[in-house]
Structures are given as structure tokens and as C-alpha cells.
Design an enzyme around this catalytic site. Structure first.
Site, mmCIF file in Angstrom:
data_model
loop_
_atom_site.group_PDB
_atom_site.id
_atom_site.type_symbol
_atom_site.label_atom_id
_atom_site.label_comp_id
_atom_site.label_asym_id
_atom_site.label_seq_id
_atom_site.Cartn_x
_atom_site.Cartn_y
_atom_site.Cartn_z
ATOM 1 N N ARG A 42 6.972 -27.663 8.366
ATOM 2 C CA ARG A 42 7.543 -27.049 7.167
ATOM 3 C C ARG A 42 8.888 -27.610 6.725
ATOM 4 N NH1 ARG A 42 2.873 -24.818 5.278
ATOM 5 N NH2 ARG A 42 1.940 -23.415 6.820
ATOM 6 N N HIS A 86 7.053 -26.421 16.351
ATOM 7 C CA HIS A 86 5.860 -26.786 15.582
ATOM 8 C C HIS A 86 6.045 -26.410 14.111
ATOM 9 C CE1 HIS A 86 1.690 -27.421 14.530
ATOM 10 N NE2 HIS A 86 1.548 -26.159 14.199
ATOM 11 N N ARG A 119 0.826 -1.195 0.000
ATOM 12 C CA ARG A 119 0.000 0.000 0.000
ATOM 13 C C ARG A 119 0.869 1.257 0.000
ATOM 14 N NH1 ARG A 119 -4.369 1.924 4.692
ATOM 15 N NH2 ARG A 119 -5.368 3.552 3.439
#
Length: 226
Positions: free
Chosen positions: A169, A164, A91
Site C-alpha cells: 500500500r 506486508h 446499521r
């Protein structure tokens, strides 16, 4: 992709062991932090990691600067809701002379696919610039930017969330870009807390693969505990 460890809790293993030991000690945390022998620190950490009492891991945290990654990656990253994020804004930051983007290797290796991909990126860049030149606010011109657009993000995770994150991942079933990020982050944190992160990584490091028939069959490399 560039990944930098900006900051972490000083002596994270001692901080975590101190928090855990405080529950059963007659002295205060500051005294424990200063006087607990290293052997005792490792003994407490062993109990924590084997018993699954991971709440104490939340007392240490890590902050990373991540650059040169796509919005595809950050859309996945922000799903880790116990982490904190600050991302480069489309933005307020305008791209000039095109925009940086990530190209998957599968696309690069196919001449026809790569040509089509590059053509689409160039068209998006031209359209984006035309909108800006027409006075369209950047916050609206950005609607034409693809998921491939490069971005920058700072993220902070406590150790429990990091474990975690690595579980999910580092796995070979993870999307390639966020897997690369996870492996780089794991490489950065291991030297700072070798005992805690010794078995960090995909689930097959510390238990069995949860992927069932979708398993890759290739165990994640384990680090040796000092």
C-alpha cells in the site's frame, strides 16, 4: 483523514528479539527480556530481517484509530485478512442533516465533474433521509449511501502483517487514499521500532520493484537505520 496510534506492544523490538532468542537460550523469556543487552537485541533483529524468519515479528502488534476515510478505502483495508477490524456501523449509526463523504482530488479539480458529484451526494442524502422519515430501518436506508461515505475504523496488525501492508500500500501503484493511510501509519510506527521499520515501505525500499512495465520509476524514500 485522521490516523492515531492507539496502542502498541511496549518495547516491540526487545519483545521480538526475546521471542527469537528464546529458541536458542538456556534461560526463560522474562530473563532475556530484562537482561539482553541492546547490542544483542539489534544483532538478533539483524538476523531476523536478513534471513526472512518473520514469524517472530508476529509477537508485536499495533492498534490504529482511522477516521475521515471512505468506504472505498475500508473495502480494500479489510482484504488484509490477518488484521483485526471494528468499523462504525451504518446499521446502528444514523446520519442526520446529510452524511460526510470523501471527494477525490481529480473530481474537485474538474468544475463540471465536481458539480455532478456534489449533486449526486445531495440526492443520496435526501433519499436516505426520506427513507428514514418513512419509517424504513437504517439498515435498509443505508443501501442508498455511496462508497464515498466517510467511516471510522479501528484496526490491529502484528508487525509481520504491517510490513506486508506497507509493501503493497505504500507503493505508488496503490490507490491514492489507502496509500495515504499506509504512509501515515508508517510515519507513526517508525519511531517505536526504528530498526525493524527502517526498510519498511514499497518493495523498492528493500528489493526490486515487482511491477514490471507498470513501474512508476520513482524509488520509495528510505529511512536511515540508527
Amino acid at each position: 483523514m485522521q490516523v492515531e496510534l492507539l496502542y502498541h506492544t511496549p518495547d516491540p523490538e526487545r519483545a521480538i528479539a526475546t521471542a527469537a532468542r528464546l529458541c536458542y537460550a538456556p534461560v526463560g523469556a522474562s530473563e532475556l527480556m530484562e537482561t539482553m543487552p541492546q547490542e544483542r537485541v539489534e544483532s538478533v533483529l539483524s538476523t531476523i530481517m536478513s534471513s526472512g524468519h518473520f514469524s517472530t515479528l508476529e509477537h508485536a502488534s499495533y492498534t490504529f484509530a482511522i477516521e475521515g476515510v471512505s468506504r472505498v478505502l475500508t473495502h480494500q483495508l479489510v482484504r488484509h485478512r490477518l488484521a483485526s477490524f471494528n468499523q462504525q456501523s451504518q446499521r446502528y449509526v444514523k446520519f442526520k442533516d446529510g452524511f460526510p463523504y470523501v471527494t477525490p482530488d481529480t473530481v474537485k479539480q474538474d468544475e463540471v465533474a465536481n458539480a455532478a458529484y456534489e449533486s449526486l451526494m445531495e440526492h443520496a442524502a435526501r433519499t436516505y433521509q426520506e427513507l428514514l422519515d418513512a419509517g424504513i430501518p437504517a439498515e435498509d436506508a443505508r443501501f442508498v449511501l455511496p462508497n464515498a461515505t466517510e467511516t471510522k475504523i479501528v484496526t490491529t496488525m502484528n508487525v509481520r502483517e504491517l510490513m506486508h501492508f506497507f509493501d503493497l500500500r505504500c507503493c505508488n501503484r496503490a490507490q491514492w487514499e489507502i496509500q495515504e493511510l499506509a504512509l501515515k501509519m508508517l510515519e507513526l510506527v517508525r519511531p517505536t521500532a526504528p530498526y525493524i521499520f527502517a526498510t519498511a515501505g514499497a518493495p523498492c525500499v528493500h528489493s526490486s520493484c515487482p511491477e514490471g512495465k507498470m513501474t512508476c520509476g520513482n524509488p520509495f524514500p528510505k529511512a536511515r537505520r540508527n
